[in-house]
Write a protein that holds these residues in place. Structure first.
Motif, PDB file in Angstrom:
ATOM      1  N   LEU A  78      -5.220  -0.925  -3.806  1.00 60.46           N
ATOM      2  CA  LEU A  78      -3.803  -1.086  -4.145  1.00 60.46           C
ATOM      3  C   LEU A  78      -3.492  -0.764  -5.600  1.00 60.46           C
ATOM      4  N   HIS A 119       0.830  -1.201   0.000  1.00 67.98           N
ATOM      5  CA  HIS A 119       0.000   0.000   0.000  1.00 67.98           C
ATOM      6  C   HIS A 119       0.869   1.258   0.000  1.00 67.98           C
ATOM      7  N   HIS A 142      -8.976  -4.742  -1.559  1.00 70.84           N
ATOM      8  CA  HIS A 142      -7.559  -4.379  -1.600  1.00 70.84           C
ATOM      9  C   HIS A 142      -7.051  -4.251  -3.027  1.00 70.84           C
ATOM     10  N   SER A 192      -1.950   3.474   4.565  1.00 73.09           N
ATOM     11  CA  SER A 192      -1.337   2.146   4.388  1.00 73.09           C
ATOM     12  C   SER A 192      -1.413   1.351   5.681  1.00 73.09           C
TER      13      SER A 192
END
Length: 349
Positions: A201, A113, A197, A154
């Motif tokens: 991401l 991240h 994610h 993150s």
């Protein structure tokens, strides 16, 4: 995203489970990972040294924290993700206990991240530098805020890893693995977690970076048309030094972003394929899966190379370090001049 696709997950299938082994394809993956680890460790530590001790003092004050943060994120990928991937493939099962299972899986997602979000911060900085050049007076404060948000986000987004990963023993077999098994009641819930994610991401950072650089290209095209008409809007104090410096820095950041897209796209495409069709691990050759995973590691190696190509002072810093380590080495007349060379990074205001 929640784990390594090559990592076995005992108990998720109704079929007779067999313990995996350290295959020849996995051996190739480990060997390639260690080569990439060696290169990434040396090159990123060299960039860290240059930014912190050497040419970093000649970097633009607004850009230096961004490069430093990107290097730190790459070092996290180098010293956490790569060794974890290699050792896990060698041991096949998990020997490090429940605490390290949670911690290392958290650090892996945290590093991924951070790397993506810092690239977003760099893109937003370039966007402001080209489209709003007068905002450079407040750029240092703005960049520090963006980096704080990037690192904090993150940390927050990776924190669920501490709760969903655990060590599980496979039935009656003497085999323990670090997996998410048992953390989700239904498979669709884990798929939704992974897709979330994937968006944070890859999709969202990519969309923001595309937006920034498309607007930058349109602005540069507009300025070029004005310059042809005799209106040098980007010039300052009668010289074009600053726009050239900004354009050179812009080229470097575009290549870094392109490297991110090229290296991580195969990884995420493979992940999506696995999330919706887990049988793909048995339907595709094992070496294909390993090769696609290695592409993600290439990004950590490419960033310092790109930075070095666009920063002559980085090479001067390395030469200076070499001279200090080998005092008998001759000093050429041009070395002091080369160490003062300006680039897009170093001369930008």
């Amino acid at each position: 995203m929640s784990g390594n696709l090559s990592s076995p997950c005992p108990g998720n299938s109704s079929e007779a489970w067999q313990a995996p082994s350290f295959t020849r394809a996995a051996q190739f993956r480990v060997g390639a990972t260690m080569l990439l680890f060696s290169f990434a460790a040396v090159s990123n530590l060299a960039v860290l040294f240059s930014v912190a001790q050497g040419g970093g003092r000649r970097l633009s004050p607004r850009f230096r924290p961004l490069i430093l943060s990107l290097t730190l994120a790459d070092l996290m990928m180098t010293f956490v993700v790569m060794p974890l991937d290699a050792v896990w493939n060698v041991t096949v099962q998990w020997y490090a206990g429940d605490v390290l299972c949670k911690l290392l899986c958290f650090l892996k997602l945290f590093a991924m991240h951070a790397s993506a979000f810092i690239l977003v911060a760099i893109s937003l900085d370039r966007h402001a530098a080209i489209l709003y050049p007068l905002s450079s007076l407040d750029s240092q404060r703005r960049n520090k805020r963006m980096l704080l948000v990037a690192w904090s986000a993150s940390l927050l987004l990776a924190s669920p890893q501490l709760f969903i990963f655990r060590t599980i023993k496979a039935g009656n077999a003497d085999f323990t693995q670090c997996v998410t098994h048992g953390s989700f009641q239904q498979r669709w819930q884990e798929t939704l977690y992974n897709m979330f994610h994937f968006v944070t991401l890859y999709v969202m950072p990519l969309l923001v970076m595309i937006f920034c650089y498309v607007r930058i290209m349109l602005e540069i095209n507009r300025q070029m048309k004005k310059n042809k008409a005799g209106d040098s809007c980007l010039r300052r104090s009668g010289t074009d030094q600053i726009p050239k410096a900004r354009l050179k820095t812009l080229k470097m950041t575009i290549i870094i972003v392109a490297s991110f897209v090229i290296c991580w796209t195969p990884y995420y495409l493979l992940g999506i394929w696995y999330w919706f069709h887990p049988q793909m691990l048995r339907e595709t050759p094992e070496y294909v899966n390993h090769i696609l995973f290695l592409f993600g590691h290439l990004n950590t190696c490419s960033d310092p190379v790109i930075y070095g190509l666009y920063t002559p002072s980085f090479r001067a810093d390395l030469a200076s370090c070499w001279r200090r380590c080998t005092p008998d080495s001759p000093r050429t007349p041009n070395q002091s001049e080369n160490s003062q060379e300006g680039t897009g990074l170093e001369r930008e205001q």
